[in-house]
Write a protein that holds these residues in place. Structure first.
Motif, PDB file in Angstrom:
ATOM      1  N   SER A  62      31.335  -2.303  -4.455  1.00  0.00           N
ATOM      2  CA  SER A  62      30.015  -2.910  -4.277  1.00  0.00           C
ATOM      3  C   SER A  62      29.294  -2.326  -3.082  1.00  0.00           C
ATOM      4  N   SER A  63      27.993  -2.615  -3.021  1.00  0.00           N
ATOM      5  CA  SER A  63      27.155  -2.201  -1.902  1.00  0.00           C
ATOM      6  C   SER A  63      26.097  -3.266  -1.655  1.00  0.00           C
ATOM      7  N   ILE A  64      25.562  -3.241  -0.444  1.00  0.00           N
ATOM      8  CA  ILE A  64      24.452  -4.119  -0.080  1.00  0.00           C
ATOM      9  C   ILE A  64      23.173  -3.297  -0.136  1.00  0.00           C
ATOM     10  N   PHE A  65      22.174  -3.795  -0.865  1.00  0.00           N
ATOM     11  CA  PHE A  65      20.939  -3.063  -1.085  1.00  0.00           C
ATOM     12  C   PHE A  65      19.768  -3.737  -0.386  1.00  0.00           C
ATOM     13  N   THR A  66      18.803  -2.922   0.031  1.00  0.00           N
ATOM     14  CA  THR A  66      17.598  -3.414   0.681  1.00  0.00           C
ATOM     15  C   THR A  66      16.439  -3.385  -0.308  1.00  0.00           C
ATOM     16  N   ASP A  67      15.234  -3.659   0.197  1.00  0.00           N
ATOM     17  CA  ASP A  67      14.052  -3.689  -0.667  1.00  0.00           C
ATOM     18  C   ASP A  67      13.424  -2.311  -0.838  1.00  0.00           C
ATOM     19  N   THR A  73      18.454   3.684  -4.803  1.00  0.00           N
ATOM     20  CA  THR A  73      18.864   4.724  -5.750  1.00  0.00           C
ATOM     21  C   THR A  73      19.932   5.618  -5.142  1.00  0.00           C
ATOM     22  N   MET A  74      19.721   6.027  -3.889  1.00  0.00           N
ATOM     23  CA  MET A  74      20.697   6.887  -3.223  1.00  0.00           C
ATOM     24  C   MET A  74      22.025   6.165  -3.034  1.00  0.00           C
ATOM     25  N   GLU A  75      21.962   4.906  -2.625  1.00  0.00           N
ATOM     26  CA  GLU A  75      23.185   4.124  -2.424  1.00  0.00           C
ATOM     27  C   GLU A  75      23.943   3.967  -3.737  1.00  0.00           C
ATOM     28  N   LEU A  76      23.216   3.706  -4.794  1.00  0.00           N
ATOM     29  CA  LEU A  76      23.840   3.528  -6.111  1.00  0.00           C
ATOM     30  C   LEU A  76      24.537   4.805  -6.573  1.00  0.00           C
ATOM     31  N   CYS A  77      23.846   5.927  -6.436  1.00  0.00           N
ATOM     32  CA  CYS A  77      24.381   7.202  -6.927  1.00  0.00           C
ATOM     33  C   CYS A  77      25.520   7.730  -6.061  1.00  0.00           C
ATOM     34  N   GLN A  78      25.545   7.337  -4.792  1.00  0.00           N
ATOM     35  CA  GLN A  78      26.584   7.832  -3.898  1.00  0.00           C
ATOM     36  C   GLN A  78      27.831   6.947  -3.877  1.00  0.00           C
ATOM     37  N   ALA A 100      16.045  -3.736  -7.644  1.00  0.00           N
ATOM     38  CA  ALA A 100      16.755  -4.200  -8.837  1.00  0.00           C
ATOM     39  C   ALA A 100      16.290  -3.443 -10.075  1.00  0.00           C
ATOM     40  N   MET A 101      14.987  -3.196 -10.184  1.00  0.00           N
ATOM     41  CA  MET A 101      14.460  -2.456 -11.333  1.00  0.00           C
ATOM     42  C   MET A 101      14.961  -1.020 -11.336  1.00  0.00           C
ATOM     43  N   SER A 102      15.016  -0.414 -10.152  1.00  0.00           N
ATOM     44  CA  SER A 102      15.513   0.953 -10.046  1.00  0.00           C
ATOM     45  C   SER A 102      16.984   1.033 -10.444  1.00  0.00           C
ATOM     46  N   ILE A 103      17.779   0.077  -9.960  1.00  0.00           N
ATOM     47  CA  ILE A 103      19.209   0.058 -10.280  1.00  0.00           C
ATOM     48  C   ILE A 103      19.420  -0.130 -11.780  1.00  0.00           C
ATOM     49  N   SER A 104      18.698  -1.092 -12.365  1.00  0.00           N
ATOM     50  CA  SER A 104      18.837  -1.355 -13.795  1.00  0.00           C
ATOM     51  C   SER A 104      18.455  -0.137 -14.634  1.00  0.00           C
ATOM     52  N   ASN A 105      17.403   0.547 -14.222  1.00  0.00           N
ATOM     53  CA  ASN A 105      16.940   1.722 -14.956  1.00  0.00           C
ATOM     54  C   ASN A 105      17.979   2.838 -14.935  1.00  0.00           C
ATOM     55  N   ILE A 107      21.293   2.640 -14.151  1.00  0.00           N
ATOM     56  CA  ILE A 107      22.536   2.234 -14.805  1.00  0.00           C
ATOM     57  C   ILE A 107      22.360   2.216 -16.322  1.00  0.00           C
ATOM     58  N   GLY A 108      21.171   1.791 -16.771  1.00  0.00           N
ATOM     59  CA  GLY A 108      20.905   1.784 -18.207  1.00  0.00           C
ATOM     60  C   GLY A 108      20.892   3.175 -18.800  1.00  0.00           C
ATOM     61  N   SER A 109      20.371   4.148 -18.041  1.00  0.00           N
ATOM     62  CA  SER A 109      20.354   5.526 -18.541  1.00  0.00           C
ATOM     63  C   SER A 109      21.759   6.090 -18.704  1.00  0.00           C
ATOM     64  N   LEU A 110      22.715   5.502 -17.980  1.00  0.00           N
ATOM     65  CA  LEU A 110      24.120   5.909 -18.095  1.00  0.00           C
ATOM     66  C   LEU A 110      24.867   5.059 -19.121  1.00  0.00           C
ATOM     67  N   GLU A 111      24.123   4.158 -19.784  1.00  0.00           N
ATOM     68  CA  GLU A 111      24.682   3.272 -20.810  1.00  0.00           C
ATOM     69  C   GLU A 111      25.781   2.384 -20.248  1.00  0.00           C
ATOM     70  N   ILE A 112      25.588   1.936 -19.010  1.00  0.00           N
ATOM     71  CA  ILE A 112      26.510   1.000 -18.366  1.00  0.00           C
ATOM     72  C   ILE A 112      25.845  -0.382 -18.357  1.00  0.00           C
ATOM     73  N   PRO A 113      26.504  -1.424 -18.845  1.00  0.00           N
ATOM     74  CA  PRO A 113      25.899  -2.762 -18.869  1.00  0.00           C
ATOM     75  C   PRO A 113      25.610  -3.290 -17.470  1.00  0.00           C
ATOM     76  N   VAL A 114      24.469  -3.966 -17.336  1.00  0.00           N
ATOM     77  CA  VAL A 114      24.071  -4.627 -16.092  1.00  0.00           C
ATOM     78  C   VAL A 114      23.993  -6.124 -16.369  1.00  0.00           C
ATOM     79  N   VAL A 115      24.729  -6.919 -15.598  1.00  0.00           N
ATOM     80  CA  VAL A 115      24.711  -8.371 -15.736  1.00  0.00           C
ATOM     81  C   VAL A 115      24.038  -8.949 -14.497  1.00  0.00           C
ATOM     82  N   ASP A 116      22.842  -9.504 -14.679  1.00  0.00           N
ATOM     83  CA  ASP A 116      22.059 -10.060 -13.570  1.00  0.00           C
ATOM     84  C   ASP A 116      22.245 -11.568 -13.537  1.00  0.00           C
ATOM     85  N   ILE A 117      22.545 -12.115 -12.378  1.00  0.00           N
ATOM     86  CA  ILE A 117      22.791 -13.550 -12.270  1.00  0.00           C
ATOM     87  C   ILE A 117      21.734 -14.261 -11.441  1.00  0.00           C
ATOM     88  N   VAL A 118      20.629 -13.568 -11.119  1.00  0.00           N
ATOM     89  CA  VAL A 118      19.594 -14.177 -10.282  1.00  0.00           C
ATOM     90  C   VAL A 118      18.190 -13.968 -10.834  1.00  0.00           C
TER      91      VAL A 118
END
Length: 205
Positions: A62-67, A73-78, A100-105, A107-118
């Motif tokens: 996991s990672s902690i993301f800012t606004d 995007t960089m944190e997610l990819c690294q 959140a929109m950037s992460i979902s986009n 991850i979705g392009s990699l066909e990995i499921p995203v489960v949002d709880i908020v």
């Protein structure tokens, strides 16, 4: 935040698609250290409670993301994507919606499921962009539509809505007002007055 929900989502999602490959890596995108710690505790509890098929274990990354969506995007990819995660649990509130929109986009392009709880914004309903996105909380528009359906079903002539004075309350009220305006001609619903309340809770010990 009820992290029992996270455990249930993880168990129900992972169990049907488990293969001989183990351990199973689950990603997490959070905005606070507490949320991230709770996520890893949930992973630990699932492994300890034998909630998965025999021989299968989960690993959380996991990672902690800012606004800042670029930094997200960089944190997610690294830190997340190279771990070959099977799914991503996302818990980013409205101030971090762009991230959140950037992460979902991505991850979705990699066909990995995203489960949002908020997140409850209807911006994530676009399946052309967020094609693997799912959530366990309804969007504001769905909840507002339920209110409209109840008003029509019971033929109420007057209703009072009470919402909190925060982003969630304002978003809920705005979604309701949009649907009221859209349905006013066919259902006869009209708004006469709008009252905004600040509710204080007093606790005695």
């Amino acid at each position: 935040m009820c992290w029992i929900k996270v455990q249930i989502v993880l168990v129900l999602f992972i169990t049907p698609i488990v293969t001989s490959q183990t351990p199973f890596v689950i990603g997490g995108a959070f905005e606070s250290k507490k949320d991230r710690d709770d996520f890893h505790k949930a992973i630990h509890n699932i492994n300890q409670n034998n909630a998965l098929p025999r021989g299968v274990t989960l690993i959380g990354v996991s990672s902690i993301f800012t606004d800042n969506p670029l930094n997200a995007t960089m944190e997610l990819c690294q830190r997340i994507v190279p771990k070959k995660v099977a799914a991503l649990i996302m818990c980013l509130s409205k101030p971090n919606r762009l991230s959140a929109m950037s992460i979902s986009n991505i991850i979705g392009s990699l066909e990995i499921p995203v489960v949002d709880i908020v997140t409850r914004s209807n911006l994530f309903d676009d399946r052309n962009i967020h094609n693997t996105y799912m959530r366990n909380v309804p969007p504001y528009t769905d909840q507002a539509q339920v209110w409209i359906d109840l008003i029509g079903h019971y033929r109420w002539s007057s209703v009072v809505t009470v919402t909190s004075r925060d982003d969630a309350g304002r978003s809920m009220l705005n979604a309701f007002m949009r649907l009221v305006n859209d349905s006013s001609s066919r259902m006869g619903i009209r708004v006469c007055h709008i009252y905004v309340f600040t509710i204080y809770f007093l606790f005695g010990f």
